[in-house]
Scaffold this active site. Sequence first.
Site, PDB file in Angstrom:
ATOM      1  N   ARG A  26       2.778   0.874  14.499  1.00 52.19           N
ATOM      2  CA  ARG A  26       1.475   0.640  14.889  1.00 52.19           C
ATOM      3  C   ARG A  26       1.018  -0.870  15.022  1.00 52.19           C
ATOM      4  O   ARG A  26      -0.043  -0.826  15.869  1.00 52.19           O
ATOM      5  CB  ARG A  26       1.095   0.879  13.197  1.00 52.19           C
ATOM      6  N   ARG A  53       0.999  -1.107   0.067  1.00 53.08           N
ATOM      7  CA  ARG A  53      -0.047  -0.051   0.362  1.00 53.08           C
ATOM      8  C   ARG A  53       0.758   1.196  -0.310  1.00 53.08           C
ATOM      9  O   ARG A  53       0.446   2.040  -0.513  1.00 53.08           O
ATOM     10  CB  ARG A  53      -0.673   0.095   1.236  1.00 53.08           C
TER      11      ARG A  53
HETATM   12  P1  AMP Z   1      -6.316   4.206  10.159  1.00 54.88           P
HETATM   13  O1  AMP Z   1      -6.614   5.044   8.911  1.00 54.88           O
HETATM   14  O2  AMP Z   1      -7.144   4.180  10.947  1.00 54.88           O
HETATM   15  O3  AMP Z   1      -4.831   2.916   9.927  1.00 54.88           O
HETATM   16  O4  AMP Z   1      -5.567   4.951  11.081  1.00 54.88           O
HETATM   17  C1  AMP Z   1      -3.994   6.009  10.884  1.00 54.88           C
HETATM   18  C2  AMP Z   1      -3.678   6.343  12.000  1.00 54.88           C
HETATM   19  O5  AMP Z   1      -4.633   7.847  12.880  1.00 54.88           O
HETATM   20  C3  AMP Z   1      -3.749   6.254  13.102  1.00 54.88           C
HETATM   21  O6  AMP Z   1      -2.524   5.443  12.887  1.00 54.88           O
HETATM   22  C4  AMP Z   1      -3.479   6.618  14.519  1.00 54.88           C
HETATM   23  O7  AMP Z   1      -2.379   7.778  14.730  1.00 54.88           O
HETATM   24  C5  AMP Z   1      -4.465   7.105  13.800  1.00 54.88           C
HETATM   25  N1  AMP Z   1      -6.031   7.196  14.239  1.00 54.88           N
HETATM   26  C6  AMP Z   1      -7.096   6.277  13.856  1.00 54.88           C
HETATM   27  N2  AMP Z   1      -7.892   5.981  14.609  1.00 54.88           N
HETATM   28  C7  AMP Z   1      -7.779   6.190  15.520  1.00 54.88           C
HETATM   29  C8  AMP Z   1      -8.518   5.889  17.211  1.00 54.88           C
HETATM   30  N3  AMP Z   1      -9.198   5.653  17.291  1.00 54.88           N
HETATM   31  N4  AMP Z   1      -7.488   6.700  18.081  1.00 54.88           N
HETATM   32  C9  AMP Z   1      -6.501   7.042  17.831  1.00 54.88           C
HETATM   33  N5  AMP Z   1      -5.818   7.297  17.160  1.00 54.88           N
HETATM   34  C10 AMP Z   1      -6.516   6.799  15.916  1.00 54.88           C
END
Ligand code: AMP
Length: 186
Positions: free
Chosen positions: A143, A126
């Site tokens: 992550r 990705r």
């Molecule tokens: P994602 O697109 O869901 O992989 O999220 C990307 C990044 O956004 C994550 O690595 C976190 O830094 C932040 N993030 C997304 N959702 C959350 C959440 N529910 N709580 C805290 N950080 C979040």
Amino acid sequence: MKDIVIFGAPGAGKGTQSDFIVERYGLTHVSTGDLLRKEIADQTELGKRIKSIMDAGQLVSDDIVSEMMDAAIAADNKGMLFDGFPRTVAQAETLDKLLAKHGRTVTCMVQLEVPREELIRRLLERAKIQGRADDNEETIANRLAEYGNKTLPVAQYYARQGKQKIIDGTGTIEAIAARIQEAIGA
Ligand code: AMP
């Protein structure tokens, strides 16, 4: 009305399968990652505060995402698919409270299971295609660590409520979608 949580490690295919689920069940898709990336792209005050945290692959604070979800749920009357939220047990408790304010509850949690090597392979792939700032080898490790430490306990939270549906997240997109549909039901 259904309110569904899609759950899994980074790279498990939550975004891809979300498209199918929202279409099949007529839900509103809400991705906290997308909302947060938009804040950064729009260079809002919030966006400036969270950019370095997200770029490092760490979770932003529960308060920030909870406030976003409060607004999103209040604006919805179709039922929602929660993608990337809740990521901590505190967020799961918040989600229950926010839904309860509107007489709603989490219908079920769909957990996509994918082996770690496959997750890393997909995330690096990705990175090449989408160029997401947090899809690089060092951030991916962070992550996955955040997921293991803070997010995985959320699975137990839903298991205790009898709402956890574990799905094999490997194979074709269609095969995984079919497994999900079978688990969610009509
Ligand atoms: P994602 O697109 O869901 O992989 O999220 C990307 C990044 O956004 C994550 O690595 C976190 O830094 C932040 N993030 C997304 N959702 C959350 C959440 N529910 N709580 C805290 N950080 C979040």
